[in-house]
Design an enzyme around this catalytic site. Structure first.
Site, PDB file in Angstrom:
ATOM      1  N   SER A 125     122.739  -0.388 118.112  1.00 27.11           N
ATOM      2  CA  SER A 125     122.918  -0.986 118.957  1.00 27.11           C
ATOM      3  C   SER A 125     122.714  -1.602 120.720  1.00 27.11           C
ATOM      4  O   SER A 125     121.253  -0.614 120.046  1.00 27.11           O
ATOM      5  CB  SER A 125     124.135  -0.315 119.363  1.00 27.11           C
ATOM      6  OG  SER A 125     125.841  -0.609 120.510  1.00 27.11           O
ATOM      7  N   GLU A 127     123.332  -1.429 122.737  1.00 24.69           N
ATOM      8  CA  GLU A 127     123.570  -0.450 123.745  1.00 24.69           C
ATOM      9  C   GLU A 127     122.512   0.628 124.418  1.00 24.69           C
ATOM     10  O   GLU A 127     122.489   1.444 124.679  1.00 24.69           O
ATOM     11  CB  GLU A 127     125.293  -0.047 123.828  1.00 24.69           C
ATOM     12  CG  GLU A 127     126.029  -0.228 123.864  1.00 24.69           C
ATOM     13  CD  GLU A 127     126.543  -0.551 125.417  1.00 24.69           C
ATOM     14  OE1 GLU A 127     125.926  -0.233 125.944  1.00 24.69           O
ATOM     15  OE2 GLU A 127     126.605  -1.598 126.352  1.00 24.69           O
ATOM     16  N   TYR A 149     127.880   7.385 123.395  1.00 24.21           N
ATOM     17  CA  TYR A 149     128.129   6.129 122.628  1.00 24.21           C
ATOM     18  C   TYR A 149     126.472   5.539 122.538  1.00 24.21           C
ATOM     19  O   TYR A 149     125.314   5.347 121.777  1.00 24.21           O
ATOM     20  CB  TYR A 149     128.675   5.002 122.999  1.00 24.21           C
ATOM     21  CG  TYR A 149     128.786   4.208 122.179  1.00 24.21           C
ATOM     22  CD1 TYR A 149     129.215   3.916 120.573  1.00 24.21           C
ATOM     23  CD2 TYR A 149     127.635   2.779 122.374  1.00 24.21           C
ATOM     24  CE1 TYR A 149     129.094   3.064 119.661  1.00 24.21           C
ATOM     25  CE2 TYR A 149     127.605   1.783 120.909  1.00 24.21           C
ATOM     26  CZ  TYR A 149     128.391   1.958 119.435  1.00 24.21           C
ATOM     27  OH  TYR A 149     127.881   1.023 118.524  1.00 24.21           O
TER      28      TYR A 149
HETATM   29  P1  NAP Z   1     134.388  -0.609 114.560  1.00 27.37           P
HETATM   30  O1  NAP Z   1     135.453  -2.098 114.371  1.00 27.37           O
HETATM   31  O2  NAP Z   1     134.801  -0.050 115.272  1.00 27.37           O
HETATM   32  O3  NAP Z   1     135.346  -0.272 113.165  1.00 27.37           O
HETATM   33  C1  NAP Z   1     134.682   1.108 112.925  1.00 27.37           C
HETATM   34  C2  NAP Z   1     134.397   1.812 111.452  1.00 27.37           C
HETATM   35  O4  NAP Z   1     134.643   2.883 111.784  1.00 27.37           O
HETATM   36  C3  NAP Z   1     136.498   1.507 110.809  1.00 27.37           C
HETATM   37  O5  NAP Z   1     136.497   1.381 109.859  1.00 27.37           O
HETATM   38  C4  NAP Z   1     136.894   3.324 111.611  1.00 27.37           C
HETATM   39  O6  NAP Z   1     137.756   3.713 110.074  1.00 27.37           O
HETATM   40  C5  NAP Z   1     135.364   3.968 110.791  1.00 27.37           C
HETATM   41  N1  NAP Z   1     135.156   4.855 111.337  1.00 27.37           N
HETATM   42  C6  NAP Z   1     134.836   5.410 112.368  1.00 27.37           C
HETATM   43  N2  NAP Z   1     135.075   7.525 112.600  1.00 27.37           N
HETATM   44  C7  NAP Z   1     134.567   7.152 111.045  1.00 27.37           C
HETATM   45  C8  NAP Z   1     134.664   8.387 110.082  1.00 27.37           C
HETATM   46  N3  NAP Z   1     134.829   9.641 111.091  1.00 27.37           N
HETATM   47  N4  NAP Z   1     134.609   8.784 109.207  1.00 27.37           N
HETATM   48  C9  NAP Z   1     134.274   6.764 107.845  1.00 27.37           C
HETATM   49  N5  NAP Z   1     134.776   6.128 108.726  1.00 27.37           N
HETATM   50  C10 NAP Z   1     135.073   5.983 110.252  1.00 27.37           C
HETATM   51  O7  NAP Z   1     133.782  -1.384 114.549  1.00 27.37           O
HETATM   52  P2  NAP Z   1     132.774  -2.335 114.016  1.00 27.37           P
HETATM   53  O8  NAP Z   1     132.676  -3.759 115.236  1.00 27.37           O
HETATM   54  O9  NAP Z   1     132.902  -3.162 113.095  1.00 27.37           O
HETATM   55  O10 NAP Z   1     131.144  -1.858 114.363  1.00 27.37           O
HETATM   56  C11 NAP Z   1     130.551  -1.585 113.463  1.00 27.37           C
HETATM   57  C12 NAP Z   1     129.650  -1.098 113.766  1.00 27.37           C
HETATM   58  O11 NAP Z   1     128.651  -1.439 114.401  1.00 27.37           O
HETATM   59  C13 NAP Z   1     129.725   0.341 114.174  1.00 27.37           C
HETATM   60  O12 NAP Z   1     128.424   1.465 113.792  1.00 27.37           O
HETATM   61  C14 NAP Z   1     129.336  -0.236 115.670  1.00 27.37           C
HETATM   62  O13 NAP Z   1     128.770   1.178 116.717  1.00 27.37           O
HETATM   63  C15 NAP Z   1     128.202  -0.871 115.696  1.00 27.37           C
HETATM   64  N6  NAP Z   1     127.768  -2.054 116.278  1.00 27.37           N
HETATM   65  C16 NAP Z   1     128.936  -2.868 116.321  1.00 27.37           C
HETATM   66  C17 NAP Z   1     128.746  -4.034 117.381  1.00 27.37           C
HETATM   67  C18 NAP Z   1     129.574  -5.033 117.840  1.00 27.37           C
HETATM   68  O14 NAP Z   1     129.788  -5.820 118.352  1.00 27.37           O
HETATM   69  N7  NAP Z   1     130.606  -5.275 116.786  1.00 27.37           N
HETATM   70  C19 NAP Z   1     127.081  -4.036 118.201  1.00 27.37           C
HETATM   71  C20 NAP Z   1     126.348  -2.951 117.699  1.00 27.37           C
HETATM   72  C21 NAP Z   1     126.456  -2.036 116.951  1.00 27.37           C
HETATM   73  P3  NAP Z   1     139.263   3.213 110.487  1.00 27.37           P
HETATM   74  O15 NAP Z   1     139.495   1.950 110.382  1.00 27.37           O
HETATM   75  O16 NAP Z   1     140.166   4.515 110.203  1.00 27.37           O
HETATM   76  O17 NAP Z   1     139.454   3.567 112.119  1.00 27.37           O
HETATM   77  O1  F7E Z   2     132.116  -4.265 127.018  1.00 30.72           O
HETATM   78  C1  F7E Z   2     133.775  -4.936 130.784  1.00 30.72           C
HETATM   79  C2  F7E Z   2     132.266  -3.495 130.496  1.00 30.72           C
HETATM   80  O2  F7E Z   2     133.788  -3.149 125.922  1.00 30.72           O
HETATM   81  C3  F7E Z   2     132.187  -5.047 127.714  1.00 30.72           C
HETATM   82  C4  F7E Z   2     130.792  -2.497 121.501  1.00 30.72           C
HETATM   83  O3  F7E Z   2     130.817  -2.719 119.968  1.00 30.72           O
HETATM   84  O4  F7E Z   2     129.155  -4.108 122.005  1.00 30.72           O
HETATM   85  C5  F7E Z   2     130.699  -3.273 122.155  1.00 30.72           C
HETATM   86  O5  F7E Z   2     130.344  -2.218 123.493  1.00 30.72           O
HETATM   87  C6  F7E Z   2     131.576  -5.621 129.045  1.00 30.72           C
HETATM   88  C7  F7E Z   2     131.716  -4.149 129.649  1.00 30.72           C
HETATM   89  O6  F7E Z   2     131.698  -3.833 124.869  1.00 30.72           O
HETATM   90  C8  F7E Z   2     137.035  -4.675 131.089  1.00 30.72           C
HETATM   91  O7  F7E Z   2     132.688  -2.822 131.807  1.00 30.72           O
HETATM   92  C9  F7E Z   2     135.117  -5.040 132.447  1.00 30.72           C
HETATM   93  O8  F7E Z   2     130.584  -4.622 130.692  1.00 30.72           O
HETATM   94  O9  F7E Z   2     133.812  -4.999 124.623  1.00 30.72           O
HETATM   95  P1  F7E Z   2     133.048  -4.158 125.527  1.00 30.72           P
HETATM   96  P2  F7E Z   2     130.143  -3.267 125.163  1.00 30.72           P
HETATM   97  O10 F7E Z   2     130.758  -2.039 126.213  1.00 30.72           O
HETATM   98  O11 F7E Z   2     129.230  -3.843 125.569  1.00 30.72           O
HETATM   99  C10 F7E Z   2     127.726  -2.426 121.818  1.00 30.72           C
HETATM  100  C11 F7E Z   2     127.204  -3.573 121.520  1.00 30.72           C
HETATM  101  C12 F7E Z   2     127.827  -1.977 120.367  1.00 30.72           C
HETATM  102  O12 F7E Z   2     127.898  -1.086 120.360  1.00 30.72           O
HETATM  103  C13 F7E Z   2     130.205  -0.619 120.893  1.00 30.72           C
HETATM  104  O13 F7E Z   2     130.595  -0.720 120.004  1.00 30.72           O
HETATM  105  O14 F7E Z   2     132.935  -6.085 129.191  1.00 30.72           O
HETATM  106  N1  F7E Z   2     134.244  -4.741 131.345  1.00 30.72           N
HETATM  107  N2  F7E Z   2     136.676  -5.250 132.336  1.00 30.72           N
HETATM  108  C14 F7E Z   2     135.425  -4.293 130.539  1.00 30.72           C
HETATM  109  N3  F7E Z   2     135.613  -4.424 129.050  1.00 30.72           N
HETATM  110  C15 F7E Z   2     136.319  -3.248 128.640  1.00 30.72           C
HETATM  111  N4  F7E Z   2     136.687  -3.315 126.867  1.00 30.72           N
HETATM  112  N5  F7E Z   2     137.888  -3.907 128.760  1.00 30.72           N
HETATM  113  C16 F7E Z   2     138.353  -4.220 129.898  1.00 30.72           C
HETATM  114  O15 F7E Z   2     138.921  -4.149 131.122  1.00 30.72           O
END
Ligand code: NAP
Ligand code: F7E
Length: 320
Positions: A125, A127, A149
């Site tokens: 990520s 992050e 995270y």
């Molecule tokens: P998500 O919607 O939160 O999905 C997470 C998945 O992980 C769900 O299927 C969840 O199952 C499963 N899970 C959680 N804990 C588990 C465990 N202990 N054993 C087995 N499965 C488990 O996340 P996403 O947005 O699709 O992201 C996919 C991956 O990419 C994650 O690793 C995330 O950290 C990473 N990532 C996401 C982004 C983004 O912007 N979306 C960016 C960079 C990296 P349940 O449905 O049962 O909860």
């Molecule tokens: O926050 C600000 C918050 O929770 C984005 C995950 O998929 O992307 C995701 O992480 C920004 C932050 O995503 C609210 O402070 C303001 O600056 O949508 P977010 P994230 O933290 O960027 C990365 C790449 C991952 O890997 C992660 O798994 O928005 N913000 N107000 C808020 N955020 C939330 N959630 N809620 C608010 O009310």
């Protein structure tokens, strides 16, 4: 030729559901690992449920993954499962470390024990860049995570590199910047905004409470990003790639476009609420996708504005 078989952890999540669809289109057998829960949680995959094989396993339990790898013998493993919400990682840091960090070692080790020839993708990520040390961020930018995270993902990233170098495994780390879609979880800021816009427009809500509106993110479309995951596992050698659009926008700008799309002004509805601020913030993310463009031939297809309006339209439909 025998069909390729892929295992996806996190298949019930946003990315898992799009990746499963994409791999089915490419002619794969898709095995999805799901964790046990008291109610089923197949909202994002119900439309493909009869086309995939769902098997029980958990990132907290290495033996469960050894068993399912032995039984199903995939040629590719996509590790998408994680505790993925940054805010929750501050209140549940140990759990986040167990799942999002150590969980990667458990599945990598299960792969090594069963068949080190399996190709492995780790969902790293942006992050990990946290307090950014360069703008834009690329594969060579030093990491500086700002949340439990981010720290857990950094561990997952380096253990992937370590298994590649120690055991000659084809293991890749995709450093993906934020990617969103109508299937995004409701707690993430983009979906929280688009869902609120729809509800306010339809008269179901009156306000939207948010935290830091000045944070900037490089937001892409999840469906574009799963293509990059697949491409990473089809190369001659395993490597790590930044996947991003190269553009950055503030949360405020996201609000402006989302409310504007339905003829409203965000300033009339958004209320700042301290509860949504984080103990440490990531102020600015913008990735340099040049390596993925060049080596994988990957480019995003959906623009920022198309993404925002697609999500608002989808939420308008769902809330009717
Ligand atoms: P998500 O919607 O939160 O999905 C997470 C998945 O992980 C769900 O299927 C969840 O199952 C499963 N899970 C959680 N804990 C588990 C465990 N202990 N054993 C087995 N499965 C488990 O996340 P996403 O947005 O699709 O992201 C996919 C991956 O990419 C994650 O690793 C995330 O950290 C990473 N990532 C996401 C982004 C983004 O912007 N979306 C960016 C960079 C990296 P349940 O449905 O049962 O909860
Ligand atoms: O926050 C600000 C918050 O929770 C984005 C995950 O998929 O992307 C995701 O992480 C920004 C932050 O995503 C609210 O402070 C303001 O600056 O949508 P977010 P994230 O933290 O960027 C990365 C790449 C991952 O890997 C992660 O798994 O928005 N913000 N107000 C808020 N955020 C939330 N959630 N809620 C608010 O009310």
């Amino acid at each position: 030729m025998a069909k390729k078989r892929a295992l996806i952890t996190g298949i019930t999540g946003q990315d898992g559901s799009y990746l499963a669809e994409y791999l089915l289109e490419q002619g794969y057998d898709v095995i999805g690992m799901i964790r046990r829960s008291s109610t089923v949680n197949f909202e994002r995959i119900h439309h493909i449920q009869d086309k995939v094989t769902l098997v029980a396993g958990d990132l907290l339990d290495e033996v469960s993954m050894i068993h399912l790898l032995r039984e199903h013998r995939p040629s590719e493993v996509y590790n998408l499962a994680a505790q993925s919400f940054v805010q929750t990682s501050f209140s549940q840091p140990v759990f986040t470390g167990e799942v999002t960090g150590l969980g990667v070692t458990r599945i990598l080790d299960a792969v090594r024990v069963v068949d080190p020839g399996i190709r492995f993708y780790q969902a790293s990520s942006s992050e990990m860049f946290g307090k950014v040390q360069a703008v834009p961020q690329s594969e060579t930018t030093p990491f500086y995570p700002r949340s439990p995270y981010g720290v857990a993902k950094l561990y997952g990233h380096w253990i992937t590199v370590n298994y590649r170098e120690s055991y000659d495994m084809y293991a890749c780390s995709g450093i993906l910047f934020n990617h969103e879609s109508p299937r995004r979880g409701l707690e993430f800021v983009t979906r929280k905004i688009t869902n609120a816009v729809a509800r306010i427009k339809l008269g179901k809500d009156k306000e939207l409470r948010l935290g830091n509106l000045d944070a900037k993110r490089d937001w892409g479309y999840a469906k574009d990003y799963v293509r990059a995951m697949h491409l990473m596992l089809q190369q001659d050698t395993a490597d790590d790639y930044v996947v991003s659009t190269g553009e950055t926008y503030s949360v405020r700008r996201f609000c402006e476009i989302a409310f504007g799309h339905v003829g409203l002004n965000y300033q009339d509805y958004v209320v700042i609420d301290e509860r949504f601020y984080r103990p440490a913030e990531v102020d600015l993310l913008v990735g340099d996708p040049a390596k993925a463009n060049k080596n994988l031939g990957w480019k995003p297809e959906v623009t920022f504005e198309q993404l925002v309006t697609m999500m608002v339209d989808s939420d308008l439909q769902a809330n009717k």
